[in-house]
Write an enzyme that holds these catalytic residues in place. Sequence first.
Site, PDB file in Angstrom:
ATOM      1  N   HIS A  85       0.821  -1.208   0.000  1.00 30.96           N
ATOM      2  CA  HIS A  85       0.000   0.000   0.000  1.00 30.96           C
ATOM      3  C   HIS A  85       0.860   1.265   0.000  1.00 30.96           C
ATOM      4  O   HIS A  85       2.006   1.255   0.446  1.00 30.96           O
ATOM      5  CB  HIS A  85      -0.949  -0.018   1.189  1.00 30.96           C
ATOM      6  CG  HIS A  85      -2.011  -1.064   1.047  1.00 30.96           C
ATOM      7  ND1 HIS A  85      -2.981  -1.262   1.987  1.00 30.96           N
ATOM      8  CD2 HIS A  85      -2.271  -1.960   0.062  1.00 30.96           C
ATOM      9  CE1 HIS A  85      -3.782  -2.222   1.598  1.00 30.96           C
ATOM     10  NE2 HIS A  85      -3.367  -2.674   0.431  1.00 30.96           N
ATOM     11  N   GLU A  87       0.709   3.970   1.768  1.00 26.05           N
ATOM     12  CA  GLU A  87       1.133   4.422   3.090  1.00 26.05           C
ATOM     13  C   GLU A  87       2.360   3.632   3.554  1.00 26.05           C
ATOM     14  O   GLU A  87       3.323   4.190   4.073  1.00 26.05           O
ATOM     15  CB  GLU A  87       0.013   4.248   4.122  1.00 26.05           C
ATOM     16  CG  GLU A  87      -1.306   4.836   3.740  1.00 26.05           C
ATOM     17  CD  GLU A  87      -2.229   3.845   3.039  1.00 26.05           C
ATOM     18  OE1 GLU A  87      -1.886   3.342   1.936  1.00 26.05           O
ATOM     19  OE2 GLU A  87      -3.318   3.581   3.574  1.00 26.05           O
ATOM     20  N   CYS A 122      -6.302   1.038   5.185  1.00 18.47           N
ATOM     21  CA  CYS A 122      -6.781  -0.251   5.685  1.00 18.47           C
ATOM     22  C   CYS A 122      -6.309  -0.391   7.139  1.00 18.47           C
ATOM     23  O   CYS A 122      -5.418   0.345   7.581  1.00 18.47           O
ATOM     24  CB  CYS A 122      -6.241  -1.387   4.817  1.00 18.47           C
ATOM     25  SG  CYS A 122      -4.488  -1.776   5.076  1.00 18.47           S
ATOM     26  N   CYS A 125      -2.464  -0.758   7.506  1.00 19.90           N
ATOM     27  CA  CYS A 125      -1.750   0.513   7.294  1.00 19.90           C
ATOM     28  C   CYS A 125      -2.011   1.474   8.450  1.00 19.90           C
ATOM     29  O   CYS A 125      -1.107   2.198   8.873  1.00 19.90           O
ATOM     30  CB  CYS A 125      -2.151   1.147   5.969  1.00 19.90           C
ATOM     31  SG  CYS A 125      -1.410   0.318   4.538  1.00 19.90           S
TER      32      CYS A 125
END
Length: 166
Positions: A85, A87, A122, A125
């Site tokens: 991801h 992040e 999510c 993250c």
Amino acid sequence: MVKPTNGERISKTDTYLNCAETFAYRSTCIKRKYGAVIVKDDVVISTGYNGSPRGFENCCDLGTCPRMALHMHQGEGYGICRAIHAEANALLNCSRQQTIDADLYLVSINPEDNSIHSAKPCPLCARTIIQAGIRNVYLRVGEGADEYTMVPAKDLEWVQDAQLTE
């Protein structure tokens, strides 16, 4: 992308969100494109977008997404997702010392029409953002100026409720 009107400058928040949006367009995900920017003391210290680990094939190269093939939605099937991801990628480029009291800016784009999709980390993250000492997370929620939400990192949804099935 937020643009200035009547010769006025856009806000710093929208500037950093624009940076995150630019990185989202670099994403290799065909389900949802995310871009992240970490800023500390008014300096961009890291950026990231979602995609496979370096040197591995991306979904955009393969032309398929395993989560889309199985009709999975947000929060489902991250174990079969090929992407790291945005992040996480941004945080991987920093030490914790750099990220303590920094802010993270996050943008999500629908690849079908390049429209803004309300961004949200999510739970995994979110845990990583909290652990890194990030202060606030700015989430773009619309196309226009000031269309964002600021969430203190400690208030992110970092764990999902277990749903028991019989």
